[in-house]
Design a protein around this motif. Sequence first.
Motif, PDB file in Angstrom:
ATOM      1  N   GLY A   1     -99.758 -97.771 -16.855  1.00  0.00           N
ATOM      2  CA  GLY A   1     -99.385 -97.438 -15.518  1.00  0.00           C
ATOM      3  C   GLY A   1    -100.664 -97.749 -14.614  1.00  0.00           C
ATOM      4  N   VAL A   2    -100.835 -98.628 -14.424  1.00  0.00           N
ATOM      5  CA  VAL A   2    -102.507 -98.203 -13.606  1.00  0.00           C
ATOM      6  C   VAL A   2    -102.122 -98.709 -11.830  1.00  0.00           C
ATOM      7  CG1 VAL A   2    -104.092 -99.603 -15.368  1.00  0.00           C
ATOM      8  CG2 VAL A   2    -102.648-101.162 -14.007  1.00  0.00           C
ATOM      9  N   GLU A   3    -102.384 -97.983 -11.224  1.00  0.00           N
ATOM     10  CA  GLU A   3    -102.765 -97.276 -10.183  1.00  0.00           C
ATOM     11  C   GLU A   3    -103.582 -96.266  -8.648  1.00  0.00           C
ATOM     12  OE1 GLU A   3     -99.836 -97.517  -7.250  1.00  0.00           O
ATOM     13  OE2 GLU A   3    -101.561 -97.146  -5.538  1.00  0.00           O
ATOM     14  N   LEU A   4    -104.419 -96.950  -7.993  1.00  0.00           N
ATOM     15  CA  LEU A   4    -105.471 -97.165  -7.077  1.00  0.00           C
ATOM     16  C   LEU A   4    -104.733 -95.817  -6.689  1.00  0.00           C
ATOM     17  CD1 LEU A   4    -107.450 -98.826  -7.151  1.00  0.00           C
ATOM     18  CD2 LEU A   4    -107.044-100.009  -4.736  1.00  0.00           C
TER      19      LEU A   4
ATOM     20  N   ARG B   1    -107.006 -96.696 -11.575  1.00  0.00           N
ATOM     21  CA  ARG B   1    -107.759 -97.412 -11.477  1.00  0.00           C
ATOM     22  C   ARG B   1    -107.666 -98.961 -10.673  1.00  0.00           C
ATOM     23  NH1 ARG B   1    -109.610-100.306 -17.050  1.00  0.00           N
ATOM     24  NH2 ARG B   1    -111.181-100.256 -16.160  1.00  0.00           N
ATOM     25  N   ASN B   2    -108.023 -99.686 -10.147  1.00  0.00           N
ATOM     26  CA  ASN B   2    -108.325-101.056  -9.654  1.00  0.00           C
ATOM     27  C   ASN B   2    -107.321-102.144 -10.981  1.00  0.00           C
ATOM     28  OD1 ASN B   2    -108.092-103.604  -8.568  1.00  0.00           O
ATOM     29  ND2 ASN B   2    -109.668-103.535  -7.434  1.00  0.00           N
ATOM     30  N   LEU B   3    -106.095-102.737 -10.759  1.00  0.00           N
ATOM     31  CA  LEU B   3    -105.885-103.195 -11.321  1.00  0.00           C
ATOM     32  C   LEU B   3    -106.543-104.865 -12.207  1.00  0.00           C
ATOM     33  CD1 LEU B   3    -104.444-105.615  -9.864  1.00  0.00           C
ATOM     34  CD2 LEU B   3    -102.672-104.195  -9.499  1.00  0.00           C
TER      35      LEU B   3
ATOM     36  N   PRO C   1     -91.602 -98.109  -3.141  1.00  0.00           N
ATOM     37  CA  PRO C   1     -91.346 -98.509  -4.461  1.00  0.00           C
ATOM     38  C   PRO C   1     -89.923 -98.574  -4.946  1.00  0.00           C
ATOM     39  CG  PRO C   1     -90.653 -96.467  -2.901  1.00  0.00           C
ATOM     40  CD  PRO C   1     -90.856 -97.260  -2.371  1.00  0.00           C
ATOM     41  N   ALA C   2     -89.292 -99.908  -5.742  1.00  0.00           N
ATOM     42  CA  ALA C   2     -88.499-100.329  -6.366  1.00  0.00           C
ATOM     43  C   ALA C   2     -86.901 -99.153  -6.583  1.00  0.00           C
ATOM     44  CB  ALA C   2     -88.977-100.658  -7.785  1.00  0.00           C
ATOM     45  N   THR C   3     -86.406-100.808  -5.813  1.00  0.00           N
ATOM     46  CA  THR C   3     -84.727 -99.632  -6.243  1.00  0.00           C
ATOM     47  C   THR C   3     -84.642 -99.728  -7.516  1.00  0.00           C
ATOM     48  OG1 THR C   3     -84.002-102.506  -5.370  1.00  0.00           O
ATOM     49  CG2 THR C   3     -84.149-100.643  -4.079  1.00  0.00           C
TER      50      THR C   3
ATOM     51  N   ARG D   1     -91.832 -94.957 -11.649  1.00  0.00           N
ATOM     52  CA  ARG D   1     -90.548 -95.326 -11.953  1.00  0.00           C
ATOM     53  C   ARG D   1     -90.067 -96.525 -13.023  1.00  0.00           C
ATOM     54  NH1 ARG D   1     -87.525 -95.277  -6.782  1.00  0.00           N
ATOM     55  NH2 ARG D   1     -89.592 -93.932  -6.281  1.00  0.00           N
ATOM     56  N   VAL D   2     -90.901 -97.033 -12.945  1.00  0.00           N
ATOM     57  CA  VAL D   2     -91.440 -99.143 -13.860  1.00  0.00           C
ATOM     58  C   VAL D   2     -91.274 -98.492 -15.280  1.00  0.00           C
ATOM     59  CG1 VAL D   2     -91.309-100.765 -14.437  1.00  0.00           C
ATOM     60  CG2 VAL D   2     -91.099-100.488 -11.942  1.00  0.00           C
ATOM     61  N   CYS D   3     -93.005 -97.477 -15.413  1.00  0.00           N
ATOM     62  CA  CYS D   3     -92.984 -97.188 -16.690  1.00  0.00           C
ATOM     63  C   CYS D   3     -92.251 -96.013 -17.200  1.00  0.00           C
ATOM     64  CB  CYS D   3     -94.118 -96.049 -16.338  1.00  0.00           C
ATOM     65  SG  CYS D   3     -95.577 -97.689 -15.816  1.00  0.00           S
TER      66      CYS D   3
ATOM     67  N   GLY E   1     -99.954-101.186 -10.826  1.00  0.00           N
ATOM     68  CA  GLY E   1     -99.806-101.108  -9.042  1.00  0.00           C
ATOM     69  C   GLY E   1     -97.740-100.190  -9.077  1.00  0.00           C
ATOM     70  N   SER E   2     -98.346 -99.040 -10.324  1.00  0.00           N
ATOM     71  CA  SER E   2     -97.192 -98.657 -10.716  1.00  0.00           C
ATOM     72  C   SER E   2     -96.915 -97.476 -10.663  1.00  0.00           C
ATOM     73  CB  SER E   2     -97.963 -97.690 -12.466  1.00  0.00           C
ATOM     74  OG  SER E   2     -99.354 -96.379 -11.995  1.00  0.00           O
ATOM     75  N   GLY E   3     -97.256 -97.387  -8.488  1.00  0.00           N
ATOM     76  CA  GLY E   3     -96.402 -96.629  -7.728  1.00  0.00           C
ATOM     77  C   GLY E   3     -96.009 -94.607  -8.232  1.00  0.00           C
ATOM     78  N   ASP E   4     -95.139 -94.464  -8.063  1.00  0.00           N
ATOM     79  CA  ASP E   4     -94.862 -92.653  -8.941  1.00  0.00           C
ATOM     80  C   ASP E   4     -94.397 -93.235 -10.236  1.00  0.00           C
ATOM     81  OD1 ASP E   4     -92.599 -94.191  -8.424  1.00  0.00           O
ATOM     82  OD2 ASP E   4     -91.489 -92.621  -7.364  1.00  0.00           O
TER      83      ASP E   4
HETATM   84  C1  LIG Z   1     -95.208-102.525  -3.923  1.00  0.00           C
HETATM   85  S1  LIG Z   1     -95.818-100.440  -5.049  1.00  0.00           S
HETATM   86  C2  LIG Z   1     -95.480-101.290  -6.035  1.00  0.00           C
HETATM   87  C3  LIG Z   1     -94.388 -99.953  -6.983  1.00  0.00           C
HETATM   88  C4  LIG Z   1     -94.483 -99.906  -8.250  1.00  0.00           C
HETATM   89  N1  LIG Z   1     -94.408-100.774  -9.049  1.00  0.00           N
HETATM   90  C5  LIG Z   1     -92.887-100.149  -8.178  1.00  0.00           C
HETATM   91  O1  LIG Z   1     -91.847-100.274  -8.392  1.00  0.00           O
HETATM   92  O2  LIG Z   1     -91.964 -98.879  -7.865  1.00  0.00           O
HETATM   93  C6  LIG Z   1     -97.279-101.593  -5.083  1.00  0.00           C
HETATM   94  C7  LIG Z   1     -97.925-100.406  -6.064  1.00  0.00           C
HETATM   95  O3  LIG Z   1     -99.404-101.090  -5.824  1.00  0.00           O
HETATM   96  C8  LIG Z   1    -100.711-100.814  -5.895  1.00  0.00           C
HETATM   97  N2  LIG Z   1    -101.681-101.399  -5.490  1.00  0.00           N
HETATM   98  C9  LIG Z   1    -102.103-101.928  -4.551  1.00  0.00           C
HETATM   99  N3  LIG Z   1    -103.351-102.349  -4.916  1.00  0.00           N
HETATM  100  C10 LIG Z   1    -103.370-102.268  -6.126  1.00  0.00           C
HETATM  101  C11 LIG Z   1    -105.380-102.225  -6.698  1.00  0.00           C
HETATM  102  N4  LIG Z   1    -105.709-102.965  -6.817  1.00  0.00           N
HETATM  103  N5  LIG Z   1    -104.893-101.488  -7.947  1.00  0.00           N
HETATM  104  C12 LIG Z   1    -104.340-100.696  -9.050  1.00  0.00           C
HETATM  105  N6  LIG Z   1    -102.970-100.517  -7.612  1.00  0.00           N
HETATM  106  C13 LIG Z   1    -102.690-100.890  -6.794  1.00  0.00           C
HETATM  107  C14 LIG Z   1    -100.483 -99.138  -4.149  1.00  0.00           C
HETATM  108  O4  LIG Z   1    -100.523 -98.352  -4.431  1.00  0.00           O
HETATM  109  C15 LIG Z   1     -98.739 -99.326  -4.264  1.00  0.00           C
HETATM  110  O5  LIG Z   1     -98.236 -97.978  -5.003  1.00  0.00           O
END
Ligand SMILES: C[S@@+](CC[C@H](N)C(=O)[O-])C[C@H]1O[C@@H](n2cnc3c(N)ncnc32)[C@H](O)[C@@H]1O
Length: 285
Positions: free
Chosen positions: A116-119, A145-147, A70-72, A102-104, A97-100
């Motif tokens: 946010g797109v997240e796998l 979905r895949n980014l 996660p981003a700080t 937080r950036v959105c 890759g929106s994780g939880d």
């Molecule tokens: C370094 S984390 C950043 C999370 C968030 N953006 C943040 O700043 O807190 C990268 C994220 O990208 C996701 N991810 C990796 N490959 C991906 C893909 N091909 N499509 C969508 N999400 C992906 C991971 O599951 C992970 O949650």
Amino acid sequence: MSDKTITSEKELLAALSKPDSDAAIVRKERLRQKGFKMVMAVGGAALGLTMVAIPFCLPAARRICVPYVPATPVQINNIIQCLKTHSKPQGKIIDLGSGDGRVCFACAKEGYKATGVELNSVLWLWSTFLKYTRGFRSNTTFKRRNLFKENLGDYDAVTVFGAPTLMQALEPKVAKECTEATKLVVCRYPFLKWSPNYTYGNGIDCVWVYHKPFIANQTLPAMYLDLVEFADHPLHPSNQPELDKSKHLKDVTDSIEKSEDAIQQNVQRDLNSPFEHKNERAQMR
Ligand SMILES: C[S@@+](CC[C@H](N)C(=O)[O-])C[C@H]1O[C@@H](n2cnc3c(N)ncnc32)[C@H](O)[C@@H]1O
């Protein structure tokens, strides 16, 4: 069965052949049910934990491995400052890759429409849960979905906190889909073959802003030089003996200075007359 201690094999056989009393049958049945419930609870917890853990472990098996980090708060603040300075106010933003989420959520608080797109399905579910419980229903969207399947040209700004291999893989997609108006706000790992137009923050909190036309890098950014997977990259210094290192250094220093000036002006303007600044943004829309 009596409580008498069994001392011989004969006594044991005799005890086993005796039919159980009703109370003993009930006691045994209760014990069996208790044991069954415990096995189900432990098995269920183990299965649940495995189901949650799998999406977090899967990235290690992928060619482009991007673990969840996660981003700080400092990184998020830097991303927001860059967006406020360089991107269209209240525009459409996508976090790759929106994780939880937080950036959105931070972007939504600043008036942007954030996608946010997240796998990872667990993170996607969690961000969707937060969207509804924290009041971001109308200004955030989360897609599982895949980014690489999302068209970046549909957005005013793209934010990404990726990993070295992801940044390299993203370059052709960005070059193809982004327009001159699309601002790319990149956190932790920069693009390899482009120099940022602006830089904000230092070290792991550093955020870079890119837009078309991209500025070609003369060499790989320093953080990629020690990574074995980039030793064959055409921009690796060992593959380009005639690099003008002093010019490259000057370009990087200039871009950092330009960026710091722009952000300083923006912060100052916000502090001096927040109301005026809001009006100005409204006119820009
Ligand atoms: C370094 S984390 C950043 C999370 C968030 N953006 C943040 O700043 O807190 C990268 C994220 O990208 C996701 N991810 C990796 N490959 C991906 C893909 N091909 N499509 C969508 N999400 C992906 C991971 O599951 C992970 O949650």
